[in-house]
Design an enzyme around this catalytic site. Sequence first.
Site, PDB file in Angstrom:
ATOM      1  N   ASP A 136       2.439   2.369   2.800  1.00  0.00           N
ATOM      2  CA  ASP A 136       2.502   2.961   4.148  1.00  0.00           C
ATOM      3  C   ASP A 136       2.731   1.881   5.193  1.00  0.00           C
ATOM      4  OD1 ASP A 136       1.918   5.830   3.865  1.00  0.00           O
ATOM      5  OD2 ASP A 136      -0.003   5.144   3.050  1.00  0.00           O
ATOM      6  N   CYS A 148       3.999   8.278   2.905  1.00  0.00           N
ATOM      7  CA  CYS A 148       3.918   9.621   2.349  1.00  0.00           C
ATOM      8  C   CYS A 148       3.969  10.677   3.449  1.00  0.00           C
ATOM      9  CB  CYS A 148       2.634   9.765   1.553  1.00  0.00           C
ATOM     10  SG  CYS A 148       1.164   9.634   2.554  1.00  0.00           S
ATOM     11  N   CYS A 166       0.811  -1.218   0.000  1.00  0.00           N
ATOM     12  CA  CYS A 166       0.000   0.000   0.000  1.00  0.00           C
ATOM     13  C   CYS A 166       0.842   1.265   0.000  1.00  0.00           C
ATOM     14  CB  CYS A 166      -0.906   0.044   1.226  1.00  0.00           C
ATOM     15  SG  CYS A 166      -2.299  -1.064   1.081  1.00  0.00           S
ATOM     16  N   CYS A 222      -6.037   6.257   3.742  1.00  0.00           N
ATOM     17  CA  CYS A 222      -4.906   5.411   3.395  1.00  0.00           C
ATOM     18  C   CYS A 222      -3.683   5.634   4.265  1.00  0.00           C
ATOM     19  CB  CYS A 222      -4.534   5.619   1.946  1.00  0.00           C
ATOM     20  SG  CYS A 222      -5.767   4.877   0.912  1.00  0.00           S
TER      21      CYS A 222
END
Lengths: 404, 404, 124, 124
Positions: free
Chosen positions: C35, C59, C33, C103
């Site tokens: 992360d 991120c 994903c 997310c």
Amino acid sequence: MKRIYFDHSATTPVDREAAALALEYMTDKFGNASSIHSFGRESRKAVDAAREQVAALLGATPNEIFFTSGGTEGDNLAIKGVAFANRKKGNHIITSAIEHHAILHTCEYLEKQGYEVTYLPVDEYGMVRIEDLKKAITDKTILISIMFANNEVGTLQPVKEIGRIAREKGIYFHTDAVQAAGNYPIDVNELNIDLLTLSGHKFHAPKGIGALYIRRGVKVDEIQHGGGHERNMRAGTENVPGIAGLGKAAEIAKRDMEKKTARLRSMRDRIIREITEKIPHIKLNGHPTERMPGNVNFSFLYVEGESLLLNLDLKGIAASSGSACTSGSLDPSHVLLAMGMTHEVAHGSLRVTLGRDNTDEDVDYFLEVLPEIISRLRAMSPLFGAGGTARAGNPCSECQAHSH
Amino acid sequence: MKRIYFDHSATTPVDREAAALALEYMTDKFGNASSIHSFGRESRKAVDAAREQVAALLGATPNEIFFTSGGTEGDNLAIKGVAFANRKKGNHIITSAIEHHAILHTCEYLEKQGYEVTYLPVDEYGMVRIEDLKKAITDKTILISIMFANNEVGTLQPVKEIGRIAREKGIYFHTDAVQAAGNYPIDVNELNIDLLTLSGHKFHAPKGIGALYIRRGVKVDEIQHGGGHERNMRAGTENVPGIAGLGKAAEIAKRDMEKKTARLRSMRDRIIREITEKIPHIKLNGHPTERMPGNVNFSFLYVEGESLLLNLDLKGIAASSGSACTSGSLDPSHVLLAMGMTHEVAHGSLRVTLGRDNTDEDVDYFLEVLPEIISRLRAMSPLFGAGGTARAGNPCSECQAHSH
Amino acid sequence: MYTEKVMDHFTNPRNVGEIADANGIGEVGNAKCGDIMRIYLKVDDKDIIQDVKFKTFGCGAAIATSSMVTEMVKGKSLTEALEISNQAVAEALGGLPPVKMHCSNLAADALHEAIKDYMEKKGK
Amino acid sequence: MYTEKVMDHFTNPRNVGEIADANGIGEVGNAKCGDIMRIYLKVDDKDIIQDVKFKTFGCGAAIATSSMVTEMVKGKSLTEALEISNQAVAEALGGLPPVKMHCSNLAADALHEAIKDYMEKKGK
Ligand SMILES: Cc1ncc(COP(=O)(O)O)c(C=O)c1O
Ligand SMILES: Cc1ncc(COP(=O)(O)O)c(C=O)c1O
């Protein structure tokens, strides 16, 4: 703070001369090119001149050039236009897995309309294999659409060979040359290209203007209906300022092609060499030699792309990444995945695309700050060094349900 | 020679402020609005600001505004987008015989795809009759598309009443407001408009940019596939300079609406009055009162439009005509014919469309030279005075075979 | 797109690192994903969080929320810490872009995993 | 779009008008198409065109070709006049826009109609 722009594959600044011309056709010479009075005639003249300049860039003739609103429209027109006009001949289209979404989503749309599409895989360097292409061709194939150069990893496709095969089989060959046109030498006749998409903003023309080259005799249906502009191929009042700017940018691109590509290639090679020397745990993405002169693309293991970009941005450097986080989607770049990369590695990709205004000093500065940022992010990364992945508890699978 | 521009329905000069903004976003602030770095973020900001300005012009909310490449694309998106997205509900579309080709040709395309289209007739003033509309509605009707103001004769349609009926019947109402937006007050809520097309270059924004208003909740399919821009409604790198220019022009249009329409209306009425007084054998085309503030349209009997335009052009005056000769087609304006005019009269039409930079002196000069040109052309005309049509020998029927 | 507060925590993340003698470690997300957040806790006998550190791959939002959550819980009791939601972390940062809300906003989850780990280890 | 020569003939058309005692009149086109040309001839006993005039309703090309054809035939014999084609008139004007070639380029046809009219009247 000085800002350094290393994202020329995303878009480019408009050339001063082209911008001045666009401004002139917005304010003083603003006529509608379809009007018969003097205001209209001076606009028509500009459109005609630009058509010649764009044709010259590609080795085409002016009446094979159709202006569009950009690369996406050009791709839509090429794919749908050929598909609809040649439905009786067949319903099969061949493209590749690493095309831009303007091609891929258009093909998916056509699949819903009863067309069949083959998405060719690519090798680890992002290159289509000629053998795969040959095997994919059937007697229902009406169009092969393979991009000229990939926008993420810069890999140049074997366009000439593809063109040769398509010509041999009597199949139209379209190439999405949005990255290459104006930035790499192209001759549509030498390369056997039947249709070619280009977009102004990728080579110092304004945004919102592009062109589709259609070889004389190729059958294409119009997809935007209306007043019969562009010889019934693309209705809509001509964007004269954009067209004039595109023509000027094409002229300049042709003039400076050799010098520019040589300069970018040498800057590119220096960056690749020094990153390879300075930073461990990296992977060069794309083809080692058959790549766009200004494209550098690395994956930095254990690092996520968006945070890398933001750190560079804080230092004044603008670049891009194939990380999912930077696109607002859940998955990282379909290009990197198609090249066989794992999600992890794809998330850590950094694309630097050079342009004519970049200097050696820009490169010095970038090579100075990058290693430090990578180190800092790696020190923060649970994937790097000792740890490895610890215990689970993974609510991330939920994420897959969201669509953005 | 001083040049006078009286063709504002064809296109308009870009406002200096809007052009300066467009220039700024071509050269200094050139980022791709999708990029996350500082160059991208400043472009995104401009796009967001423009979306608010355009929304304000229409009394809409920013998330109901979708940028397009112009009026033609907006019309295509509205008509096809609604037709495709609501196919299950029905396949019937109602429009009028005097729409722009961007609507008519799109509807003809849909007819080939199995849709049924009713083209409402108009009265002698170019106005749709509400009774006709009511009768045309069936339980398969999914869309009513009637233009706000006609581009040739300037007639304003009974938009509010149409909107009311559409709302009552649960049918979407689209209006092609390419002529009206920015030049006439519009409030999408007051008028019950569900979709509205506008085009920048008709109100001092650049060419190649426009917008489609889509009321929240209205179902529309995208028609240009690609990177998911404009919230998946219109793929393609945002034309930031165009969008910024459009926003600024919308802001100015809103600010100056009242003053501008009043001024144009008074110039328009003076021209109509004086032509009527000075020149015999004429016919005012369009509605005497319900017409665009800047639109004057007369037929001058026994005179052909193109030669009239060329004579005006030689005197420095730019206007337009519904004559076949000025459009490169064989037939004169479908609008004038739909209003019940004969070919002969339609060929002799002259459209003068005023704009904010026109002065009373421009009007003086025009009213001075026009009667003289009309006299000269009539003196040359075999239709005028004694003669009448003499013997036949008419190879013109051949013409009908040619298509241009 | 990010608030100043997010950028502050992203640029100068608080409490980065590992705790050698952590008595609770939690990790959420996965590399697929994009992360992964890992939280280290040092909890004392009175169930007070004495120290907290994090390591995050992800991120800007992922890093900022990680940093923020460590600031929010230091010195807090486990009961208090368990009440902190992802939403609360995002709010403390002045909000996150919508696309990031689901997310990359997992720091509170990582914290809760770490507390669970601590409890399990203590046999509670 | 028009050549200088076309614009010259359009702006200053030669031989506009009627001939009161014309002995040949020809007309082509119709108002529906937007072009009507009428040619008046005064032919002498030796079949020489002594005078020619025209009246035209039509676009720039229609007026210019009418004017040009009258210049081309004045003083010519009918045999010579009959050899003049629409194409030749267009060429004498330095060419016409393609779209005008078929629709408005009828002046030679009008001339030929006028000659036919003259011949019929003379009973030839
Ligand atoms: C390879 C490629 N194709 C198509 C496009 C779309 O072009 P545009 O942005 O002009 O719509 C792009 C760039 O965005 C591209 O890189
Ligand atoms: C009423 C109307 N609709 C649509 C259009 C098409 O708009 P554009 O020229 O921006 O494509 C025009 C003008 O050309 C128009 O006047």
